[in-house]
Design a protein around this motif. Structure first.
Motif, mmCIF file in Angstrom:
data_model
loop_
_atom_site.group_PDB
_atom_site.id
_atom_site.type_symbol
_atom_site.label_atom_id
_atom_site.label_comp_id
_atom_site.label_asym_id
_atom_site.label_seq_id
_atom_site.Cartn_x
_atom_site.Cartn_y
_atom_site.Cartn_z
ATOM 1 N N VAL A 150 0.844 -1.195 0.000
ATOM 2 C CA VAL A 150 0.000 0.000 0.000
ATOM 3 C C VAL A 150 0.879 1.244 0.000
ATOM 4 O O VAL A 150 1.808 1.363 0.808
ATOM 5 C CB VAL A 150 -0.932 0.005 1.242
ATOM 6 C CG1 VAL A 150 -1.666 1.343 1.355
ATOM 7 C CG2 VAL A 150 -1.922 -1.145 1.160
ATOM 8 N N HIS A 151 0.563 2.148 -0.910
ATOM 9 C CA HIS A 151 1.188 3.474 -0.932
ATOM 10 C C HIS A 151 0.059 4.470 -0.679
ATOM 11 O O HIS A 151 -0.845 4.625 -1.494
ATOM 12 C CB HIS A 151 1.869 3.735 -2.275
ATOM 13 C CG HIS A 151 3.030 2.835 -2.535
ATOM 14 N ND1 HIS A 151 4.323 3.150 -2.178
ATOM 15 C CD2 HIS A 151 3.083 1.591 -3.097
ATOM 16 C CE1 HIS A 151 5.130 2.170 -2.522
ATOM 17 N NE2 HIS A 151 4.405 1.203 -3.075
ATOM 18 N N TRP A 152 0.135 5.151 0.464
ATOM 19 C CA TRP A 152 -1.016 5.958 0.912
ATOM 20 C C TRP A 152 -0.525 7.127 1.761
ATOM 21 O O TRP A 152 0.451 7.007 2.513
ATOM 22 C CB TRP A 152 -1.943 5.061 1.738
ATOM 23 C CG TRP A 152 -3.102 5.764 2.369
ATOM 24 C CD1 TRP A 152 -4.367 5.887 1.856
ATOM 25 C CD2 TRP A 152 -3.127 6.416 3.638
ATOM 26 N NE1 TRP A 152 -5.165 6.594 2.727
ATOM 27 C CE2 TRP A 152 -4.424 6.935 3.827
ATOM 28 C CE3 TRP A 152 -2.158 6.636 4.623
ATOM 29 C CZ2 TRP A 152 -4.783 7.649 4.969
ATOM 30 C CZ3 TRP A 152 -2.515 7.352 5.764
ATOM 31 C CH2 TRP A 152 -3.815 7.835 5.924
ATOM 32 N N SER A 153 -1.207 8.254 1.657
ATOM 33 C CA SER A 153 -0.985 9.369 2.572
ATOM 34 C C SER A 153 -2.328 10.000 2.885
ATOM 35 O O SER A 153 -3.236 10.016 2.038
ATOM 36 C CB SER A 153 -0.027 10.402 1.967
ATOM 37 O OG SER A 153 -0.597 10.985 0.805
ATOM 38 N N GLY A 154 -2.463 10.473 4.108
ATOM 39 C CA GLY A 154 -3.727 11.053 4.537
ATOM 40 C C GLY A 154 -3.510 12.143 5.558
ATOM 41 O O GLY A 154 -2.390 12.629 5.769
ATOM 42 N N ARG A 155 -4.577 12.495 6.231
ATOM 43 C CA ARG A 155 -4.567 13.645 7.140
ATOM 44 C C ARG A 155 -4.235 13.275 8.579
ATOM 45 O O ARG A 155 -3.623 14.064 9.298
ATOM 46 C CB ARG A 155 -5.939 14.310 7.058
ATOM 47 C CG ARG A 155 -6.172 15.453 8.018
ATOM 48 C CD ARG A 155 -7.580 15.993 7.848
ATOM 49 N NE ARG A 155 -7.939 16.937 8.913
ATOM 50 C CZ ARG A 155 -9.172 17.354 9.134
ATOM 51 N NH1 ARG A 155 -10.173 16.930 8.355
ATOM 52 N NH2 ARG A 155 -9.423 18.201 10.128
ATOM 53 N N PHE A 156 -4.634 12.076 9.013
ATOM 54 C CA PHE A 156 -4.628 11.783 10.448
ATOM 55 C C PHE A 156 -3.557 10.793 10.905
ATOM 56 O O PHE A 156 -3.451 10.527 12.093
ATOM 57 C CB PHE A 156 -6.007 11.276 10.880
ATOM 58 C CG PHE A 156 -7.109 12.290 10.696
ATOM 59 C CD1 PHE A 156 -7.179 13.409 11.513
ATOM 60 C CD2 PHE A 156 -8.048 12.143 9.690
ATOM 61 C CE1 PHE A 156 -8.183 14.352 11.358
ATOM 62 C CE2 PHE A 156 -9.065 13.081 9.521
ATOM 63 C CZ PHE A 156 -9.124 14.199 10.348
#
Length: 346
Positions: A150-156
């Protein structure tokens, strides 16, 4: 139609006997309930999660893993996993582990938990962020559950840079992921978009309130165009005895005690309780028009059939151990439900 046994872990003094269980015994009792439920034909069990309040279950994956070793067919579920408060990667790891240990029997019902505002304070989070946190975590968990990098970026939370969920779960998300909710159409739409199942809550309000929720879920599901069927579940307050009057006399004082206890608790943890849950205790209304299903086996069958038709429910969660109900009476009722109710509806 499928039936699960549910417990949220309330610790209440029995208003009839004056006796009170212990924290430890309530934990030990739940695996025993699960074994009885499996033996009499229940599909699964669902366990609540709360933190820092008088609902005492706080670590469902630990207990569900223990139950996995004592059972062979029972589905192992939550009611609900507080996905907005927890880290999605750790949630995925915990429940994938239960899924592997049980050879594919986990059911994870995710909820925002914003009914209990104090939980957000305890975790250093803002209640106003609950919808955004829940959506972000659900979408991330759905990616992680595939067992691929998984390659992912988010806010929290920090970014994920190619890591893979360990262990890889046995089941696909569509087979075991639920969203528990009904007061927010955002959550309902999220469930339909992800292709997850929908679990309606066991609140004290009018079940007909959720008809528009179900219709909206099914409409969005159809728009998205998943190639598998949706599934709807619901939680109920349930009691059964050989005769109707015995069921009502056993249940009413415990149900009244639970109602009073829960309303006192909510007053401490939620400054704005939803209107549909601000109803004074009325045993007659609750057991005929509300969320309580109480009576003889035939009466329980009739009420479940009616609610199934109203809300298109195929999985029913029976909350039976509330209000300090003694173990002996509880175990008898679970057995009776399995022997006399489930065969008429399964």
């Amino acid at each position: 139609m499928k039936f699960n046994l549910m417990s949220l872990g309330d610790l209440v003094t029995d208003p009839v006997t004056g006796e009170r269980s212990t924290n430890a015994r309530r934990y030990q009792m739940f695996p025993e309930m699960a074994q009885i439920a499996e033996g009499v034909g229940f599909n699964g069990i669902n366990m609540g999660e709360h933190h820092g309040i008088e609902y005492i279950y706080s670590a469902p994956p630990v207990v569900l893993a223990a139950i996995a070793e004592r059972t062979s067919t029972l589905r192992l579920g939550t009611a609900v996993t507080l996905l907005a408060n927890l880290d999605a990667l750790r949630v995925a790891e915990d429940y994938a582990t239960v899924d592997v240990l049980s050879q594919g029997r986990v059911d994870v019902v995710h909820g925002r938990g914003n009914f209990f505002a104090s939980t957000y304070t305890l975790f250093g989070q803002e209640l106003e962020e609950s919808a955004d946190r829940f959506k972000e975590n659900a979408e991330l968990l759905d990616q992680l559950w595939r067992g691929e990098p998984v390659h992912w970026s988010g806010r929290f939370r920090p970014s994920i840079n190619g890591e893979t969920l360990q262990p890889a779960p046995v089941q696909a998300a569509a087979d075991c992921m639920w969203i528990g909710g009904g007061s927010s159409l955002e959550s309902v739409e999220l469930a339909a978009r992800l292709g997850w199942k929908l679990m309606l809550p066991s609140a004290f309000g009018d079940p007909s309130f959720f008809t528009k929720v179900v219709d909206h879920y099914l409409a969005v599901w159809e728009q998205v165009g998943h190639d598998w069927e949706p599934e709807i579940g619901a939680g109920w307050h349930v009691w059964v005895a050989p005769e109707s009057q015995k069921a009502r006399s056993q249940w009413e004082p415990r149900y009244a005690a639970y109602h009073a206890w829960m309303n006192d608790l909510l007053g401490k943890v939620n400054p704005s309780i939803p209107k549909q849950n601000q109803r004074a205790f009325n045993f007659e209304w609750l057991t005929t028009k509300g969320p309580a299903i109480v009576g003889s086996p035939d009466e329980v069958v009739e009420r479940i059939a009616s609610l199934s038709e109203l809300l298109k429910v195929t999985t029913h969660l029976a909350y039976m151990d509330m209000g300090g109900m003694p173990e002996g009476e509880l175990f008898e009722a679970i057995q009776l439900f399995g022997e006399k109710v489930i065969p008429q509806l399964a």
